[in-house]
Each structure stands twice: as structure tokens, then as C-alpha cells.
Design a protein around this motif. Sequence first.
Motif, PDB file in Angstrom:
ATOM      1  N   PHE A   1       1.060   0.035  10.477  1.00  0.00           N
ATOM      2  CA  PHE A   1       2.008  -1.001  10.268  1.00  0.00           C
ATOM      3  C   PHE A   1       1.560  -1.343   8.826  1.00  0.00           C
ATOM      4  O   PHE A   1       2.389  -1.756   8.020  1.00  0.00           O
ATOM      5  CB  PHE A   1       1.612  -2.235  11.119  1.00  0.00           C
ATOM      6  CG  PHE A   1       2.684  -3.208  10.772  1.00  0.00           C
ATOM      7  CD1 PHE A   1       3.844  -3.413  11.045  1.00  0.00           C
ATOM      8  CD2 PHE A   1       1.923  -4.631  10.219  1.00  0.00           C
ATOM      9  CE1 PHE A   1       4.683  -4.438  10.846  1.00  0.00           C
ATOM     10  CE2 PHE A   1       2.638  -5.487   9.868  1.00  0.00           C
ATOM     11  CZ  PHE A   1       3.930  -5.610  10.303  1.00  0.00           C
ATOM     12  N   ARG A   2       0.345  -1.338   8.299  1.00  0.00           N
ATOM     13  CA  ARG A   2       0.085  -1.468   6.915  1.00  0.00           C
ATOM     14  C   ARG A   2       0.958  -0.856   5.971  1.00  0.00           C
ATOM     15  O   ARG A   2       1.401  -1.228   5.065  1.00  0.00           O
ATOM     16  CB  ARG A   2      -1.426  -1.531   6.701  1.00  0.00           C
ATOM     17  CG  ARG A   2      -1.798  -1.682   5.101  1.00  0.00           C
ATOM     18  CD  ARG A   2      -3.147  -1.102   4.827  1.00  0.00           C
ATOM     19  NE  ARG A   2      -4.237  -1.465   5.665  1.00  0.00           N
ATOM     20  CZ  ARG A   2      -4.852  -2.388   5.442  1.00  0.00           C
ATOM     21  NH1 ARG A   2      -4.784  -2.896   4.119  1.00  0.00           N
ATOM     22  NH2 ARG A   2      -5.944  -2.977   5.889  1.00  0.00           N
ATOM     23  N   SER A   3       1.115   0.646   6.264  1.00  0.00           N
ATOM     24  CA  SER A   3       1.985   1.266   5.351  1.00  0.00           C
ATOM     25  C   SER A   3       3.446   0.985   5.291  1.00  0.00           C
ATOM     26  O   SER A   3       4.132   1.124   4.348  1.00  0.00           O
ATOM     27  CB  SER A   3       1.937   2.813   5.932  1.00  0.00           C
ATOM     28  OG  SER A   3       0.484   3.114   5.953  1.00  0.00           O
ATOM     29  N   ARG A   4       3.841   0.249   6.338  1.00  0.00           N
ATOM     30  CA  ARG A   4       5.310  -0.277   6.319  1.00  0.00           C
ATOM     31  C   ARG A   4       5.359  -1.436   5.225  1.00  0.00           C
ATOM     32  O   ARG A   4       6.188  -1.635   4.644  1.00  0.00           O
ATOM     33  CB  ARG A   4       5.716  -0.491   7.900  1.00  0.00           C
ATOM     34  CG  ARG A   4       5.502   0.235   8.865  1.00  0.00           C
ATOM     35  CD  ARG A   4       6.422   1.573   8.686  1.00  0.00           C
ATOM     36  NE  ARG A   4       6.102   2.456   7.847  1.00  0.00           N
ATOM     37  CZ  ARG A   4       5.158   3.387   7.751  1.00  0.00           C
ATOM     38  NH1 ARG A   4       4.412   3.453   8.816  1.00  0.00           N
ATOM     39  NH2 ARG A   4       4.993   4.207   6.952  1.00  0.00           N
ATOM     40  N   LEU A   5       4.414  -2.212   5.438  1.00  0.00           N
ATOM     41  CA  LEU A   5       4.456  -3.436   4.303  1.00  0.00           C
ATOM     42  C   LEU A   5       4.256  -2.995   2.809  1.00  0.00           C
ATOM     43  O   LEU A   5       4.875  -3.272   2.147  1.00  0.00           O
ATOM     44  CB  LEU A   5       3.442  -4.499   4.669  1.00  0.00           C
ATOM     45  CG  LEU A   5       3.473  -5.062   6.192  1.00  0.00           C
ATOM     46  CD1 LEU A   5       2.159  -6.199   6.176  1.00  0.00           C
ATOM     47  CD2 LEU A   5       4.525  -5.912   6.202  1.00  0.00           C
TER      48      LEU A   5
END
Length: 266
Positions: free
Chosen positions: A37-41
Motif C-alpha cells: 500500500f505504501r507503494s501506491r501512495l
Amino acid sequence: MSNTSAVFKACVGAIKGSQLIEREGRNDKEFHFQNWFRSRLETLQVNFDSPGRNTYPDFRLVRFAEGFEVKGLAYPGREADYDCNSQVPCGEHNGRQVYYVFGRYPANPDGSRYPVLDLVLCHGSFLNADDTYVHKNRSFRGFGSYGDILVRDRKMYVAPTPFALAEGTAHHRTLIVPDGHQVDADLVEVGRLVRREADQFVVAYSFDLRTNELATAHVRNPNAGREHVFKAYRAEGDPTDAVTLRSKAQVLLGLDATEAGRDDDD
């Protein structure tokens, strides 16, 4: 302005584009989905504070009063409820709107890289409408034969997931937000969900150290019957199968079965 639609669509795009979860090791049972999810942000180029020990929610946006709490669930496996630890779910915390990201992944992958199977991004108020409760741990000394043993009251909260609350969320990618919440025009509405507040709620509990029995005290909910309306959305091009709210009886039956299974394992 809300970033929720953009974050949701970034997650959907990553799943469709086969952006896999990468587990750093077999003992990584907590951070692999969080890192995904961090990569999506990061792809959206929004500034956020990184997760830290005992921070809530996990990801707090810097320029916007929004945050995202991330929960990864192994499938098949436990999916009806999740451990909230010491933070009861809510839709607002310290003036920040809170959203929950539930993603399911294979329980027994054949490697360290595997897909997100389905996903629900929901506003915290879908899980619990009250945002006034403040959790505090307490303790007392005086237990034991010599009266010098400390007993700590460390509450653990367990809440139902959107997969348990709503039919049509499994095997799809769904956004659930309060009615009237800003969403992008290209999102497709697939459901209207109405949650009603209970007639009573628990305000206290006691534990008998002699019998190991737990007792609860209830009062009438001043908001009994109040309806909280939510809308479910899908990204353009995704299936438009309807999302409907399960009855409270259905939800409780599923939660009781899950709890009974854990008791059998113990």
C-alpha cells in the motif's frame, strides 16, 4: 478535497497491473501488505508520515486531514473479523478522517511474491460510528496471597471486516464511503448500505477472579435506530455486481462461528 478516490483507483490499477506483494521473509506476517500500500501512495506522490509503533492510523497524509489504516488478511483463513489491538475503529481521529484498507492475499503462496486477491477501502465509520471513545489501559495492585501482584487491564478489540458485513465484496475491489462523500465521477455506484445503531451498548464490564466469569453492563443508546447510509463504488471497467449489507443476525452468526473455531484451536 479528498484523496480517497485516487488512492482507491491506484490500488485497483496496481492489482490489475499485477503489482505483487513482496514478502521480505517468512516471518514477515504484518508489513508485506502495508509495504504494498505504501507503494501506491508513493505512486500518487502524496506526502505521508510513515507507520511507526503504536501510531494510528498507519499512514497519515501530510497536507490533508486523512489517514489510512491497513489490514492484510490471508485467504482462505480468518476474514470475518480482525484484531484492532488497542484502537477501536472509527471514522475520525484527532481531526483526521480515517479510512481502512482491507486486502486479501493467498494464505499459502508458493514464493515470496504474490497477488492481492481482492480489496475493500472503507471509511472507518462503516465499522463503528462512534469516534468519541478514548482507550486507556488501567491496573491495580493487591492480587495474590501477599497482596503485591499487579493486574493490568489491557483491552483487545476485535471488529468485523467489510467482507463479513457486506455481501458482494469478496473477489472484487470495492470502495465504501458515507453517502454524500466526494468521489470521482468515473467511479460506478454498486450499492447503498444502511447501518442502524443498536438499542443498547456496553458501558462497563467486570471480571470475577474467582470464577473467571466476565459480566457486562448496558445502557440504552441515545442514538438507537439512527441510520448511517453508505455508498459502495467500483472502478470503471470492473464488474458491477451489487454490494448489499448482511443482516445483523447473519453477521453475528458468522462472528460467533469464527470465535468458536478459535476456541477449538486453543
